[in-house]
Design a protein around this motif. Structure first.
Motif, short mmCIF file in Angstrom:
data_model
loop_
_atom_site.label_atom_id
_atom_site.label_comp_id
_atom_site.label_asym_id
_atom_site.label_seq_id
_atom_site.Cartn_x
_atom_site.Cartn_y
_atom_site.Cartn_z
N THR A 89 -1.12 10.27 0.95
CA THR A 89 -0.19 11.36 1.26
C THR A 89 0.67 10.99 2.46
OG1 THR A 89 -0.03 13.75 1.65
CG2 THR A 89 -1.88 12.61 2.69
N HIS A 90 1.91 11.50 2.49
CA HIS A 90 2.78 11.25 3.64
C HIS A 90 2.35 12.17 4.79
CE1 HIS A 90 5.57 10.20 0.24
NE2 HIS A 90 5.79 9.18 1.02
N VAL A 91 2.15 11.60 5.96
CA VAL A 91 1.81 12.41 7.14
C VAL A 91 2.64 11.94 8.33
CG1 VAL A 91 0.00 12.94 8.82
CG2 VAL A 91 -0.52 12.99 6.39
N CYS A 139 5.86 -1.27 1.82
CA CYS A 139 7.31 -1.57 1.88
C CYS A 139 8.14 -0.35 1.50
CB CYS A 139 7.65 -2.74 0.96
SG CYS A 139 6.66 -4.20 1.30
N ASP A 140 7.50 0.72 1.01
CA ASP A 140 8.15 2.00 0.75
C ASP A 140 9.28 1.88 -0.29
OD1 ASP A 140 8.36 4.73 1.04
OD2 ASP A 140 8.81 4.71 3.18
N ASN A 141 10.15 2.87 -0.32
CA ASN A 141 11.18 2.94 -1.36
C ASN A 141 12.13 1.75 -1.35
OD1 ASN A 141 10.49 5.79 -0.48
ND2 ASN A 141 11.62 6.20 -2.35
N CYS A 142 12.73 1.53 -2.51
CA CYS A 142 13.76 0.48 -2.60
C CYS A 142 15.07 0.93 -1.97
CB CYS A 142 13.99 0.10 -4.05
SG CYS A 142 12.63 -0.89 -4.68
N ALA A 155 0.80 -1.23 0.00
CA ALA A 155 0.00 0.00 0.00
C ALA A 155 0.83 1.28 0.00
CB ALA A 155 -0.95 0.00 1.21
N HIS A 156 2.15 1.14 0.06
CA HIS A 156 2.99 2.35 -0.06
C HIS A 156 4.32 1.98 -0.70
CE1 HIS A 156 4.11 6.44 0.60
NE2 HIS A 156 5.21 6.10 1.23
N TYR A 157 4.53 2.52 -1.89
CA TYR A 157 5.69 2.13 -2.70
C TYR A 157 6.02 3.29 -3.62
CZ TYR A 157 8.11 -0.33 -6.56
OH TYR A 157 9.00 -0.71 -7.53
N HIS A 158 7.32 3.46 -3.90
CA HIS A 158 7.76 4.45 -4.89
C HIS A 158 8.70 3.73 -5.85
CE1 HIS A 158 6.50 7.73 -2.08
NE2 HIS A 158 7.04 6.96 -1.16
N SER A 159 8.45 3.82 -7.14
CA SER A 159 9.30 3.05 -8.08
C SER A 159 10.49 3.85 -8.58
CB SER A 159 8.47 2.56 -9.26
OG SER A 159 8.01 3.64 -10.03
N ALA A 162 0.38 7.80 4.65
CA ALA A 162 1.53 6.91 4.77
C ALA A 162 2.31 7.29 6.02
CB ALA A 162 2.42 7.03 3.55
N HIS A 163 2.73 6.29 6.78
CA HIS A 163 3.59 6.39 7.97
C HIS A 163 2.82 6.71 9.25
CE1 HIS A 163 7.07 5.84 5.46
NE2 HIS A 163 6.59 6.75 4.63
N GLY A 164 2.42 7.96 9.48
CA GLY A 164 1.70 8.30 10.72
C GLY A 164 2.48 7.95 11.98
ZN LIG Z 1 6.76 7.35 0.79
#
Ligand SMILES: [Zn+2]
Length: 508
Positions: free
Chosen positions: A249-251, A340-343, A73-77, A289-291
């Motif tokens: 959104t990142h919060v 899993c967020d960024n690589c 649910a949270h990833y950046h390629s 995302a995060h919180g």
């Molecule tokens: Zn992120």
């Protein structure tokens, strides 16, 4: 009728089938029939699932487990090629090495390869849906189309969002030393953007690429409220309502972001969550995302507004952001999804790592039972993700009528020997080794560990040809940005003694 009769049918025979509401320790053996992109039936073995449209393709799956595909649910390629290049850096220092703005325009070949490689890693780990929150550099149609074509080619399900910000200031800027030289400041300053133009670009793409290829849908992403003007956030709220799209959104990923919220949201008691509520973005469509630095009151408010969280336990730890209060969120009834967020800040697209950490991190404060169990982790990684994607009722479970997003896992793997509890061994024992076959929207994307949609050797060859240039650019950017690093560490030191009213680090 013709399309129904000619739709592909696939029968998966004799596997244990995971049902969130059934026996999750000892799931029963079932036959699962797929037709086209959907599950047609889940029946007891020998009940001869009624097959229309001819003889189905059959997968004999005795001794296997069928799981709903996992949702990342949270990833950046954008930084897939930076996997394994960084460690032991707090968020702001990591950002200096990884943010796409520093890298500028990349070749079409690199955009395609990084998209495919990241998606392949997800698929190999049983992830059938990702939310790719992507900053387009440059922000143009060719960049967007290249990425989306990569996803269509490999066959993963993607909720794609173009991440936007229009406020240039660095989150940690107020803590930077006053004597920071101008040339170092210039590196992190960024440039403000016109919020109306930014929103108009996103809406143009939504209209231009309609309908998207199968398995691709849109999401909307202000990068973070503190990086967005009110006009930009209101633009997103309006787009979300008119196009009925989920918002990500990142919060409160870091303490610096929380300190900034306390400073700039005075009208709302320094709360980023109350600011989002004021704008109409604290809604069931939104997932933050995060919180990590949420307060108990803010968690209650999120539950009331049915706003969800994408919890990223690995990147929160790798970037020294703190421990997110997820047991509290779960108890409050907030929808929890896992990411899993960024690589380059988690370095592994694995929901098995995320599920295990979700359970284990709940215990960092004391030794009482946490109430965060394997069942909750599996739900967060499937149904919670589905709800965050706006795809509830479509993915996340194995039921007739739902999308055929399935993973077949080998129960002969040592992770399941002896088989005491499927749910607990998935969460605490599996590392991804058992995954054999992955089906997305009825298409077999990985069959018995072999990817069917792309030539994996050709991908590796192309990657190898691209890496010398990428490594040169990465080294050049690291060197150019190096003068900022001591000032960022100094800012982090000053932040330590600054109170934001709560603590998310474990005290010793
Ligand atoms: Zn992120």
């Amino acid at each position: 009728m013709m399309t129904q009769a000619s739709a592909r049918t696939l029968l998966i025979r004799g596997a244990r089938v995971f049902d969130h509401d059934g026996d999750i320790d000892d799931p029963p053996i079932r036959d699962v029939l797929l037709e086209g992109s959907r599950i047609v039936s889940v029946t007891a073995p020998g009940a001869d699932a009624e097959v229309k449209g001819g003889v189905p393709d059959v997968i004999e799956a005795r001794g296997k487990l069928i799981m709903p595909g996992f949702v990342n649910a949270h990833y950046h390629s954008y930084d897939v090629l930076a996997k394994g290049l960084l460690e032991d850096m707090p968020f702001d220092v990591w950002a200096l090495h990884s943010q796409p703005a520093y890298f500028g325009r990349r070749s079409k070949a690199e955009l395609r390869v990084r998209t495919l490689l990241g998606a392949l890693e997800c698929l190999r780990n049983g992830i059938t849906t990702i939310q790719d929150m992507n900053s387009l550099v440059p922000q143009d149609e060719e960049t967007l189309d290249t990425i989306l074509c990569g996803y269509a080619e490999i066959g993963i399900r993607v909720v794609f969002s173009i991440a936007l910000r229009d406020v240039a200031a660095l989150d940690i800027a107020p803590f930077l030393p006053a004597d920071m030289p101008e040339d170092a400041l210039a590196i992190v300053r960024g440039a403000p953007k016109d919020p109306k133009e930014e929103i108009a670009f996103v809406e143009r793409q939504i209209k231009r690429l309609h309908p998207l290829p199968p398995r691709l849908t849109w999401g909307l992403s202000p990068s973070g409220p503190q990086r967005s003007s009110r006009v930009l956030l209101e633009g997103f709220a309006d787009l979300a309502r008119r196009h009925e799209l989920p918002v990500f959104t990142h919060v409160y990923e870091t303490k610096a972001q929380t300190a900034k919220a306390r400073a700039i949201y005075g009208d709302h008691g320094g709360s980023m969550i109350r600011h989002l509520a004021d704008i109409g973005l604290l809604s069931p469509r939104t997932t933050i995302a995060h919180g990590v630095w949420l307060t108990p009151d803010e968690i209650t408010l999120m539950a009331e507004h049915r706003t969800g969280i994408a919890h990223n336990p690995i990147s929160n730890l790798k970037l020294k952001s703190g421990v997110a209060p997820m047991a509290m969120a779960l108890r409050a009834g907030v929808n929890v999804a896992l990411g899993c967020d960024n690589c380059s800040c988690g370095d592994c697209q694995s929901m098995f790592q995320a599920m295990k950490m979700f359970c284990l991190l709940a215990a960092v404060t004391d030794a009482s039972p946490t109430g965060v169990h394997a069942r909750d982790a599996v739900k967060a990684a499937t149904l919670g993700g589905a709800r965050a994607m706006g795809l509830q009722g479509e993915i996340g479970a194995i039921r007739a009528g739902m999308k055929a997003d399935l993973v077949i896992i080998d129960l002969d793997d040592v992770a399941y020997q002896p088989l005491n509890s499927v749910a607990r061994q998935l969460v605490f024992s599996e590392v991804g080794r058992g995954i054999e076959t992955v089906i997305v929207g009825g298409d077999v994307v990985i069959r018995e560990r072999r990817v069917m949609t792309i030539d994996e050797q050709a991908l590796r060859d192309e990657l190898a040809s691209l890496m010398p240039q990428f490594r040169r650019d990465f080294a050049r950017i690291a060197k150019a940005n190096d003068p900022v690093i001591p000032y960022l560490f100094a800012a982090n030191e000053r932040l330590k003694s600054h109170s934001v009213g709560i603590n998310r680090f474990v005290c010793t």
